[in-house]
Every structure is written in structure tokens, then in C-alpha cells.
Design a protein around this motif. Sequence first.
Motif, PDB file in Angstrom:
ATOM      1  N   ILE A  65       0.853  -1.195   0.000  1.00  0.00           N
ATOM      2  CA  ILE A  65       0.000   0.000   0.000  1.00  0.00           C
ATOM      3  C   ILE A  65       0.888   1.243   0.000  1.00  0.00           C
ATOM      4  O   ILE A  65       2.004   1.223   0.518  1.00  0.00           O
ATOM      5  N   ASN A  66       0.381   2.310  -0.597  1.00  0.00           N
ATOM      6  CA  ASN A  66       1.095   3.589  -0.614  1.00  0.00           C
ATOM      7  C   ASN A  66       0.637   4.393   0.599  1.00  0.00           C
ATOM      8  O   ASN A  66      -0.193   5.291   0.509  1.00  0.00           O
ATOM      9  N   ALA A  67       1.198   4.042   1.754  1.00  0.00           N
ATOM     10  CA  ALA A  67       0.714   4.592   3.024  1.00  0.00           C
ATOM     11  C   ALA A  67       0.825   6.111   3.089  1.00  0.00           C
ATOM     12  O   ALA A  67       0.051   6.763   3.797  1.00  0.00           O
ATOM     13  N   ALA A  68       1.758   6.691   2.356  1.00  0.00           N
ATOM     14  CA  ALA A  68       1.932   8.145   2.376  1.00  0.00           C
ATOM     15  C   ALA A  68       0.717   8.874   1.805  1.00  0.00           C
ATOM     16  O   ALA A  68       0.500  10.050   2.091  1.00  0.00           O
ATOM     17  N   GLU A  69      -0.093   8.175   1.001  1.00  0.00           N
ATOM     18  CA  GLU A  69      -1.244   8.807   0.350  1.00  0.00           C
ATOM     19  C   GLU A  69      -2.571   8.160   0.721  1.00  0.00           C
ATOM     20  O   GLU A  69      -3.621   8.635   0.297  1.00  0.00           O
ATOM     21  N   LEU A  70      -2.545   7.082   1.475  1.00  0.00           N
ATOM     22  CA  LEU A  70      -3.753   6.337   1.806  1.00  0.00           C
ATOM     23  C   LEU A  70      -4.355   6.862   3.104  1.00  0.00           C
ATOM     24  O   LEU A  70      -3.654   6.993   4.106  1.00  0.00           O
ATOM     25  N   THR A  71      -5.650   7.174   3.082  1.00  0.00           N
ATOM     26  CA  THR A  71      -6.283   7.634   4.322  1.00  0.00           C
ATOM     27  C   THR A  71      -6.445   6.464   5.295  1.00  0.00           C
ATOM     28  O   THR A  71      -6.478   5.290   4.899  1.00  0.00           O
ATOM     29  N   HIS A  72      -6.558   6.812   6.567  1.00  0.00           N
ATOM     30  CA  HIS A  72      -6.723   5.783   7.602  1.00  0.00           C
ATOM     31  C   HIS A  72      -8.021   5.011   7.377  1.00  0.00           C
ATOM     32  O   HIS A  72      -8.056   3.776   7.515  1.00  0.00           O
ATOM     33  N   ALA A  73      -9.081   5.723   6.998  1.00  0.00           N
ATOM     34  CA  ALA A  73     -10.372   5.068   6.771  1.00  0.00           C
ATOM     35  C   ALA A  73     -10.287   4.073   5.617  1.00  0.00           C
ATOM     36  O   ALA A  73     -10.845   2.970   5.691  1.00  0.00           O
ATOM     37  N   ALA A  74      -9.585   4.447   4.533  1.00  0.00           N
ATOM     38  CA  ALA A  74      -9.446   3.546   3.388  1.00  0.00           C
ATOM     39  C   ALA A  74      -8.623   2.317   3.764  1.00  0.00           C
ATOM     40  O   ALA A  74      -8.918   1.198   3.331  1.00  0.00           O
ATOM     41  N   PHE A  75      -7.585   2.526   4.573  1.00  0.00           N
ATOM     42  CA  PHE A  75      -6.768   1.394   5.016  1.00  0.00           C
ATOM     43  C   PHE A  75      -7.587   0.434   5.870  1.00  0.00           C
ATOM     44  O   PHE A  75      -7.499  -0.794   5.725  1.00  0.00           O
ATOM     45  N   GLN A  76      -8.394   0.984   6.777  1.00  0.00           N
ATOM     46  CA  GLN A  76      -9.239   0.129   7.615  1.00  0.00           C
ATOM     47  C   GLN A  76     -10.210  -0.690   6.755  1.00  0.00           C
ATOM     48  O   GLN A  76     -10.482  -1.866   7.053  1.00  0.00           O
ATOM     49  N   ARG A  77     -10.685  -0.071   5.682  1.00  0.00           N
ATOM     50  CA  ARG A  77     -11.603  -0.791   4.785  1.00  0.00           C
ATOM     51  C   ARG A  77     -10.877  -1.950   4.104  1.00  0.00           C
ATOM     52  O   ARG A  77     -11.419  -3.057   3.988  1.00  0.00           O
ATOM     53  N   LEU A  78      -9.663  -1.711   3.649  1.00  0.00           N
ATOM     54  CA  LEU A  78      -8.870  -2.779   3.037  1.00  0.00           C
ATOM     55  C   LEU A  78      -8.662  -3.924   4.020  1.00  0.00           C
ATOM     56  O   LEU A  78      -8.802  -5.107   3.674  1.00  0.00           O
ATOM     57  N   GLN A  79      -8.304  -3.573   5.246  1.00  0.00           N
ATOM     58  CA  GLN A  79      -8.073  -4.593   6.266  1.00  0.00           C
ATOM     59  C   GLN A  79      -9.323  -5.437   6.509  1.00  0.00           C
ATOM     60  O   GLN A  79      -9.246  -6.666   6.666  1.00  0.00           O
ATOM     61  N   LYS A  80     -10.478  -4.785   6.526  1.00  0.00           N
ATOM     62  CA  LYS A  80     -11.734  -5.477   6.786  1.00  0.00           C
ATOM     63  C   LYS A  80     -12.092  -6.426   5.646  1.00  0.00           C
ATOM     64  O   LYS A  80     -12.648  -7.510   5.872  1.00  0.00           O
ATOM     65  N   LEU A  81     -11.750  -6.035   4.402  1.00  0.00           N
ATOM     66  CA  LEU A  81     -12.141  -6.829   3.240  1.00  0.00           C
ATOM     67  C   LEU A  81     -11.159  -7.952   2.926  1.00  0.00           C
ATOM     68  O   LEU A  81     -11.503  -8.906   2.229  1.00  0.00           O
ATOM     69  N   ALA A  82      -9.932  -7.840   3.411  1.00  0.00           N
ATOM     70  CA  ALA A  82      -8.932  -8.876   3.163  1.00  0.00           C
ATOM     71  C   ALA A  82      -9.104 -10.019   4.155  1.00  0.00           C
ATOM     72  O   ALA A  82      -9.768  -9.884   5.192  1.00  0.00           O
ATOM     73  N   SER A  83      -8.504 -11.145   3.842  1.00  0.00           N
ATOM     74  CA  SER A  83      -8.535 -12.268   4.783  1.00  0.00           C
ATOM     75  C   SER A  83      -7.653 -11.946   5.984  1.00  0.00           C
ATOM     76  O   SER A  83      -6.768 -11.080   5.914  1.00  0.00           O
ATOM     77  N   LYS A  84      -7.873 -12.632   7.079  1.00  0.00           N
ATOM     78  CA  LYS A  84      -7.138 -12.351   8.308  1.00  0.00           C
ATOM     79  C   LYS A  84      -5.648 -12.645   8.170  1.00  0.00           C
ATOM     80  O   LYS A  84      -4.826 -12.101   8.918  1.00  0.00           O
ATOM     81  N   SER A  85      -5.307 -13.487   7.193  1.00  0.00           N
ATOM     82  CA  SER A  85      -3.898 -13.835   7.001  1.00  0.00           C
ATOM     83  C   SER A  85      -3.161 -12.842   6.098  1.00  0.00           C
ATOM     84  O   SER A  85      -1.947 -12.916   5.943  1.00  0.00           O
ATOM     85  N   THR A  86      -3.895 -11.899   5.507  1.00  0.00           N
ATOM     86  CA  THR A  86      -3.264 -10.924   4.616  1.00  0.00           C
ATOM     87  C   THR A  86      -2.439  -9.924   5.414  1.00  0.00           C
ATOM     88  O   THR A  86      -2.902  -9.386   6.425  1.00  0.00           O
TER      89      THR A  86
END
Length: 365
Positions: A101-122
Motif C-alpha cells: 500500500i502507498n501509506a503516504a497517500e492512503l487515508t486511515h479510513a481507506a486502510f481500515q476498509r482494506l483490512q476489513k475486506l482482506a482475509s485475516k492472514s493478509t
Amino acid sequence: MRDRVRRILRNVNDGLDLVVFLNSTEPHIDRSFFYATGLTDGLFEGCGAWLTMDGGCEITTSKLEEEAAKKSGLPLHVFQTRDESTARMKAALKGHRKVGINAAELTHAAFQRLQKLASKSTRFVDVSEAVMKTRLVKDAQEIERIQRACDIATKSLEETLPFVRSGVTEAEVASELVYRMQKNGATGPSFHTIVGSGPNGAEPHYTAGERKIERGDMIVIDFGAQYHMYCSDITRTVVVGPPSAEQRRMHDTVARAQAAALAKMKPGAKGKSVDAAARFLIDRTKYKGRFIHGLGHSVGLAVHDPSGGLSPSSDLVLRPNMVLTNEPGIYVPGFGGVRIEDDVLVTKNGPRVLSTAPREFLELG
């Protein structure tokens, strides 16, 4: 655009399955989305670019941006609702265990959404340093677009200078310059145009206000054109009427500092060394300590492209095809300021100045 994707992947850590550039809402749009896809139109809020390890790239796009997205020639996954967006993102993440992920440009809310949609092992890994490193070195198309942005800005300033005279407001000068840039082919200004007259010139990031220009004023004009999403960034300092000895001394000092820095802008030079060439010259004069910012920054899809700086603390090593500003300045509160800024392409044969607007201390009105 496959070559750009491969360049990014060459700079990332081994073991990644996927890299994603995910946009939120304006102004939280990741310019690397446009870098990877090659798109130059559209806003693409809530859309994403998904880079695979074979050099491929796919786009999740809203229906709103579908026609613009088609211009990329890349595979598209279109959504209309948030539920459809969620389904597209979940499918894109499925089976991937290590995602960049490009953390320098990714909002915290968008990152949380990615985490929620990915598998727990990601596992998510920050690749923003690799993205920055890739975007610092421009390809031929990028250089061509930056040159065009510089040419538009240069022509527009030359057309605007006769308009600059006593009695005209800073805002009127700025609006005339922006009008000229768009008339000459820009898609818009690359940032809020700065017109700082008289004492306002001592504020480096002053914009343009209601102050009327007076005879004897120095005026700092900092402006840039955007062309197919690529930016130029130029500053010139002019004077209305004959300059005073002090004004001429300030301008001459900055001009000599800029020339000293330009001579150092060669492959292998360190960013801090280039900055030092200008800073040392200014600090040997009565204006010691009045150069209050770094010498320059990278220019590209953003007017301040990722982390390519020329400053006293910069560890950047210059490489061919980097485009950096060279912008020393002197600022004296209550009196005014001088800044001269150009966009410079680093080549294997030395620096090439892309912005050609007149640099002499022009006497207007």
C-alpha cells in the motif's frame, strides 16, 4: 504503462502478491493511481489501481468514471454502489497474502476498509518509499509533458507582464495569469498563484490578495501550469518603476545563488550539497539567515512530487531524468522578498533548465 508498473515492482520488497493505489475523496487522491494507469482525465474518487507481480494493472472504477477509465486500455471492474465497490475490492484482494500500500497517500479510513475486506492472514506492507523512488525519475512522456507545462507558463507570464502596473491588485494579476495559462493550453494552474507585492513578498507562501500594487514595489510571482496532469513551478520577481539599490542588491544575490546551485545539479550530486551552494553564497552577504526554506523539490504529477527535496538535510542523490526546482530566495519582513525559481531536468551531461521565462530584474510600468 506496463513499464511504469514494472519499475515500481523492481523497487518494492520481495514477496509481495499485489500493490494497490486506492483513492478516497478529493483532495485525498493518490497521484500514483494516475502514474500507474497512465490516465490524465477524471477524478476517480473511491477507485483503485491493482498492480500484479507480472507487471499487469487492473482498475476498479465507479460508473461515473468508466468512460475516462476506458482510455487506459486496462481491464476494468465497474461499480455503481458502495456494496458493489466492496465486492470488487474483496475480489481483488482474494488470495493475496502480502499486499503493498502507498501509506503516504492512503487515508486511515481507506486502510481500515482494506483490512476489513482482506482475509485475516493478509499482511499489508508500506511501499511508499519504492513508489517515491520510482516517480522521482521521469520517463520520456513525463519529461515532454513537464516541458509543455513550462512552455505554457513561460508564454503566459510574458503575456501578463504588460498588465502589471501600479493600481492593479495582486488578485487581478493572478487571475490574468491563470486566464492566460488556460488560454495557452493548460488544463489549469498547478497550484494557487502567488502574487506578493511590496511587504507581502516576504511571505514565501502568500497567495494573492486585495492589495493594490504601488510604484516602487517588488513583486514575487510564483505560478505554474498543469498539462495532462503534469505540473510546472516557476517564480520571477519584478519591480514596478526603477528599483532601489537595495532591491537590486537582493535580486542580484538571489540570481547568483541560483546560478551557483544550478552548476551543482549533476548526476551523483547530493541534495544537501546543491542546497549548500546557494545557501553559502547568500549567507556570506548581509542577508544571512534570510533564505528560510529548502532550495527545491521534485516536480511531476504533483507540484511537490514525493520527497525529492534539495535542502540542508536532504540525502537525495541526483540521477538523470529527475526534474527538480531551483528556487533560492531572500525574505525581509516589512520590506519584501525575492525568489527566482526554475524547473531543471538532470541529464547525464548536466542540468537543463526547462523554464525559460526572463530571469533579469524586469522594470515594469
